[in-house]
Design an enzyme around this catalytic site. Sequence first.
Site, PDB file in Angstrom:
ATOM      1  N   SER A   1       6.823   2.066   5.834  1.00 37.71           N
ATOM      2  CA  SER A   1       5.859   3.163   5.717  1.00 37.71           C
ATOM      3  C   SER A   1       6.123   4.191   6.804  1.00 37.71           C
ATOM      4  O   SER A   1       5.901   3.945   7.989  1.00 37.71           O
ATOM      5  CB  SER A   1       4.433   2.632   5.839  1.00 37.71           C
ATOM      6  OG  SER A   1       3.567   3.721   6.084  1.00 37.71           O
TER       7      SER A   1
ATOM      8  N   MET B   1      -3.584  -3.265  -2.209  1.00 37.97           N
ATOM      9  CA  MET B   1      -3.889  -2.878  -0.820  1.00 37.97           C
ATOM     10  C   MET B   1      -4.483  -4.086  -0.104  1.00 37.97           C
ATOM     11  O   MET B   1      -5.417  -4.721  -0.607  1.00 37.97           O
ATOM     12  CB  MET B   1      -4.914  -1.734  -0.785  1.00 37.97           C
ATOM     13  CG  MET B   1      -4.392  -0.360  -1.156  1.00 37.97           C
ATOM     14  SD  MET B   1      -2.980   0.233  -0.194  1.00 37.97           S
ATOM     15  CE  MET B   1      -3.571   0.132   1.494  1.00 37.97           C
TER      16      MET B   1
ATOM     17  N   ASP C   1       0.581  -3.711   0.634  1.00 41.18           N
ATOM     18  CA  ASP C   1       0.557  -2.649   1.644  1.00 41.18           C
ATOM     19  C   ASP C   1      -0.643  -2.842   2.571  1.00 41.18           C
ATOM     20  O   ASP C   1      -1.791  -2.810   2.119  1.00 41.18           O
ATOM     21  CB  ASP C   1       0.469  -1.297   0.923  1.00 41.18           C
ATOM     22  CG  ASP C   1       0.532  -0.104   1.861  1.00 41.18           C
ATOM     23  OD1 ASP C   1       0.787  -0.284   3.065  1.00 41.18           O
ATOM     24  OD2 ASP C   1       0.318   1.023   1.365  1.00 41.18           O
ATOM     25  N   GLY C   2      -0.343  -3.010   3.872  1.00 36.77           N
ATOM     26  CA  GLY C   2      -1.393  -3.089   4.882  1.00 36.77           C
ATOM     27  C   GLY C   2      -1.348  -4.394   5.656  1.00 36.77           C
ATOM     28  O   GLY C   2      -1.556  -5.464   5.088  1.00 36.77           O
TER      29      GLY C   2
ATOM     30  N   MET D   1      -2.201  11.436   2.240  1.00 40.43           N
ATOM     31  CA  MET D   1      -3.663  11.300   2.415  1.00 40.43           C
ATOM     32  C   MET D   1      -4.307  12.679   2.477  1.00 40.43           C
ATOM     33  O   MET D   1      -3.765  13.581   3.110  1.00 40.43           O
ATOM     34  CB  MET D   1      -3.953  10.550   3.719  1.00 40.43           C
ATOM     35  CG  MET D   1      -3.272   9.196   3.819  1.00 40.43           C
ATOM     36  SD  MET D   1      -3.840   8.302   5.279  1.00 40.43           S
ATOM     37  CE  MET D   1      -2.726   6.886   5.234  1.00 40.43           C
TER      38      MET D   1
ATOM     39  N   GLY E   1      -2.510   3.243   9.598  1.00 42.48           N
ATOM     40  CA  GLY E   1      -1.579   2.161   9.875  1.00 42.48           C
ATOM     41  C   GLY E   1      -2.156   1.245  10.938  1.00 42.48           C
ATOM     42  O   GLY E   1      -3.174   1.564  11.573  1.00 42.48           O
TER      43      GLY E   1
HETATM   44  C1  DX5 Z   1      -2.522   2.529   4.823  1.00 47.70           C
HETATM   45  C2  DX5 Z   1      -1.186   2.928   4.247  1.00 47.70           C
HETATM   46  C3  DX5 Z   1      -0.110   2.019   4.646  1.00 47.70           C
HETATM   47  C4  DX5 Z   1       0.104   1.933   6.143  1.00 47.70           C
HETATM   48  C5  DX5 Z   1       0.574   0.551   6.449  1.00 47.70           C
HETATM   49  O1  DX5 Z   1      -3.497   3.362   4.325  1.00 47.70           O
HETATM   50  O2  DX5 Z   1      -1.240   2.964   2.836  1.00 47.70           O
HETATM   51  O3  DX5 Z   1       1.097   2.270   3.954  1.00 47.70           O
HETATM   52  O4  DX5 Z   1       1.013   2.858   6.640  1.00 47.70           O
HETATM   53  O5  DX5 Z   1       0.666   0.402   7.817  1.00 47.70           O
HETATM   54  P1  DX5 Z   1       0.718  -1.029   8.512  1.00 47.70           P
HETATM   55  O6  DX5 Z   1       1.946  -1.736   7.980  1.00 47.70           O
HETATM   56  O7  DX5 Z   1       0.824  -0.699   9.955  1.00 47.70           O
HETATM   57  O8  DX5 Z   1      -0.542  -1.764   8.150  1.00 47.70           O
HETATM   58 ZN    ZN Z   2       0.699   3.017   1.745  1.00 54.30          ZN
END
Ligand code: DX5
Ligand code: ZN
Length: 224
Positions: A10, A139, A177-178, A39, A146
């Site tokens: 990411s 998610m 993701d997350g 976003m 992040g």
């Molecule tokens: C969160 C994003 C993710 C984020 C993940 O809203 O969609 O893609 O960048 O970051 P990490 O791996 O640090 O949780």
């Molecule tokens: Zn993401």
Amino acid sequence: MTPPFILSPSLLSSDFARLADELAALEAAGLSWVHLDVMDGQFVPNITFGPPLIAAMRKTSRLYFDTHLMIERPERYLAEFRAAGSDLICVHAEATVHLERAVAEIARLGAAPAVALNPATPLSAVEWLLPQLDMVLIMTVNPGFGGQSFIPFCLDKIRALSALRRERGLAFRIQVDGGVTPDNTAALLAAGADVLVSGSAFFGHPPYKERLDVFHAAADSKPA
Ligand code: DX5
Ligand code: ZN
């Protein structure tokens, strides 16, 4: 041997002042995907970037642009994201009342269609669309930032989606993701994930080739 998986770093956790270098470093490290978090300050509290920045990056990179749209009513911008160079476009089920129309439009534009579900959104939100999708994004944090911690119940949700895929004889990818780290990699793959997104746990640990090796080694270890 764990089945092969894709790591999609990411870019949110990369150095935004050196994006071209970061993309080149990912390619040099042997990565093939990059995850682009868009976003809008409405669907999620944070604001990142949009089509002009993706178009600029497209000129410098051959990576597969895995575009995660965390924006309200994404149908307004699908053609722009495709024209900017997105290979895959992922919309949130919670962000539009016309999800089927958005998915069909992404496919019509020639990109791979995907749908993301927030942690609390049931799988049934996407059930009828599964045959049309290249990927479902589960998610595992509430989107927006992040560096958040993985929400444990989401592991069961990945398992349930993987079971549904098997029952239906479908082949869409499952992306997570997350809060993904080498520590939960084996468990996520065992649950049925095919594409792991990692921001802070990837970019925070250069050099990238060695970090990719750490994820690969973790994939072959026993689930924690
Ligand atoms: C969160 C994003 C993710 C984020 C993940 O809203 O969609 O893609 O960048 O970051 P990490 O791996 O640090 O949780
Ligand atoms: Zn993401």
